[in-house]
Design an enzyme around this catalytic site. Structure first.
Site, PDB file in Angstrom:
ATOM      1  N   HIS A   1       3.833  -2.313   3.186  1.00 20.27           N
ATOM      2  CA  HIS A   1       3.909  -0.968   2.596  1.00 20.27           C
ATOM      3  C   HIS A   1       5.301  -0.805   1.964  1.00 20.27           C
ATOM      4  CE1 HIS A   1       0.833  -0.801   5.714  1.00 20.27           C
ATOM      5  NE2 HIS A   1       0.289   0.201   5.042  1.00 20.27           N
TER       6      HIS A   1
ATOM      7  N   ASP B   1       0.827  -1.218   0.000  1.00 22.84           N
ATOM      8  CA  ASP B   1       0.000   0.000   0.000  1.00 22.84           C
ATOM      9  C   ASP B   1       0.857   1.263   0.000  1.00 22.84           C
ATOM     10  OD1 ASP B   1      -2.088  -1.733   0.256  1.00 22.84           O
ATOM     11  OD2 ASP B   1      -2.881  -0.875   2.106  1.00 22.84           O
ATOM     12  N   ASP B   2       0.233   2.349  -0.406  1.00 23.48           N
ATOM     13  CA  ASP B   2       0.737   3.730  -0.242  1.00 23.48           C
ATOM     14  C   ASP B   2       1.765   4.188  -1.282  1.00 23.48           C
ATOM     15  OD1 ASP B   2      -0.875   3.582   1.958  1.00 23.48           O
ATOM     16  OD2 ASP B   2       0.685   3.959   3.446  1.00 23.48           O
TER      17      ASP B   2
ATOM     18  N   HIS C   1      -4.825   9.435   0.445  1.00 26.02           N
ATOM     19  CA  HIS C   1      -4.826   8.693   1.710  1.00 26.02           C
ATOM     20  C   HIS C   1      -5.769   9.282   2.762  1.00 26.02           C
ATOM     21  CE1 HIS C   1      -3.477   5.833   4.682  1.00 26.02           C
ATOM     22  NE2 HIS C   1      -2.872   5.199   3.694  1.00 26.02           N
TER      23      HIS C   1
HETATM   24 ZN    ZN Z   1      -2.500   3.203   3.326  1.00 29.45          ZN
END
Ligand code: ZN
Length: 223
Positions: free
Chosen positions: A198, A56-57, A111
């Site tokens: 992440h 993620d991210d 986000h």
């Molecule tokens: Zn996130």
């Protein structure tokens, strides 16, 4: 003389016809063999334990490419839930993900907790991200992992996205130690699990490699 010319023509025609039949036959055999090999591989894969590794991210300018190098080395395909705002800044990294066979999915544009927004604002976060990803990869994402796992069911219909959460969260973002993160995953993992990481720190990237190497040894394949 004209009879001989005619015979020559017939002979040439016959060779041409035989040649065509031979070529078509070989192409058919080659294709049939390819299908057999693909089916055998499918049967073999169906018997292996599957797991999905997801990040993620990203894209992250400092760590994603390092991660992509290691995934390529290991022949592993992952899923990336991307932020539209970051994808806009680093399109080359997103393009590489797509080119190297990883699944590109949506996280949100910046986000935010989509449950704290109005439907219109939440849809805008999704659509804006999907548009950025489409411009880079030529494909509209089908899957979304909403930040903080918070998603209102009516958004399934409104955005036409499929929500994907996770089975194992080793909290890599607040643990700087790669081995600790890797152990948390390796000790918990079961067949068909989705692992959440992440690509935002050195330790998460290292943990991903430890997890992959160890699960491969246990006979898992990454899907
Ligand atoms: Zn996130």
């Amino acid at each position: 003389r004209s009879i001989r010319r005619c015979a020559e023509k017939c002979k040439n025609g016959m060779f041409l016809a035989l040649g065509t039949v031979f070529l078509l036959g070989s192409a058919f055999c080659f294709q049939a063999r390819e299908i057999q090999v693909a089916q055998a591989k499918e049967r073999e894969n169906a018997m292996l334990k599957k797991v999905a590794i997801t990040f993620d991210d990203g894209p992250n300018p400092d760590y994603t490419e390092q991660l992509l190098d290691g995934l390529k080395e290991r022949g592993v395909e992952a899923t990336f839930f991307l932020l539209g705002k970051e994808a806009e800044k680093y399109p080359d990294i997103v393009e590489r993900m797509s080119r190297e066979g990883h699944l590109i999915a949506t996280h949100s544009y910046e986000h935010v907790n989509l449950c704290n927004l109005s439907d219109e604002e939440a849809i805008e976060q999704v659509d804006k991200t999907n548009d950025v990803l489409y411009r880079i990869t030529g494909l509209y994402p089908e899957y979304i992992r909403p930040p903080f796992g918070c998603w209102k069911c009516n958004l399934d219909y409104e955005t036409q996205m499929i929500e994907v959460l996770w089975d194992i969260d080793p909290l890599d973002w607040k643990t700087g130690n790669a081995s600790v993160v890797a152990k948390r995953v390796i000790n918990q993992v079961e067949e068909n699990d989705i692992i959440l990481l992440h690509d935002a720190s050195e330790s998460s990237v290292e943990a991903a490699f430890e997890i992959i190497d160890s699960l491969k040894e246990e006979g898992y394949i990454f899907v």
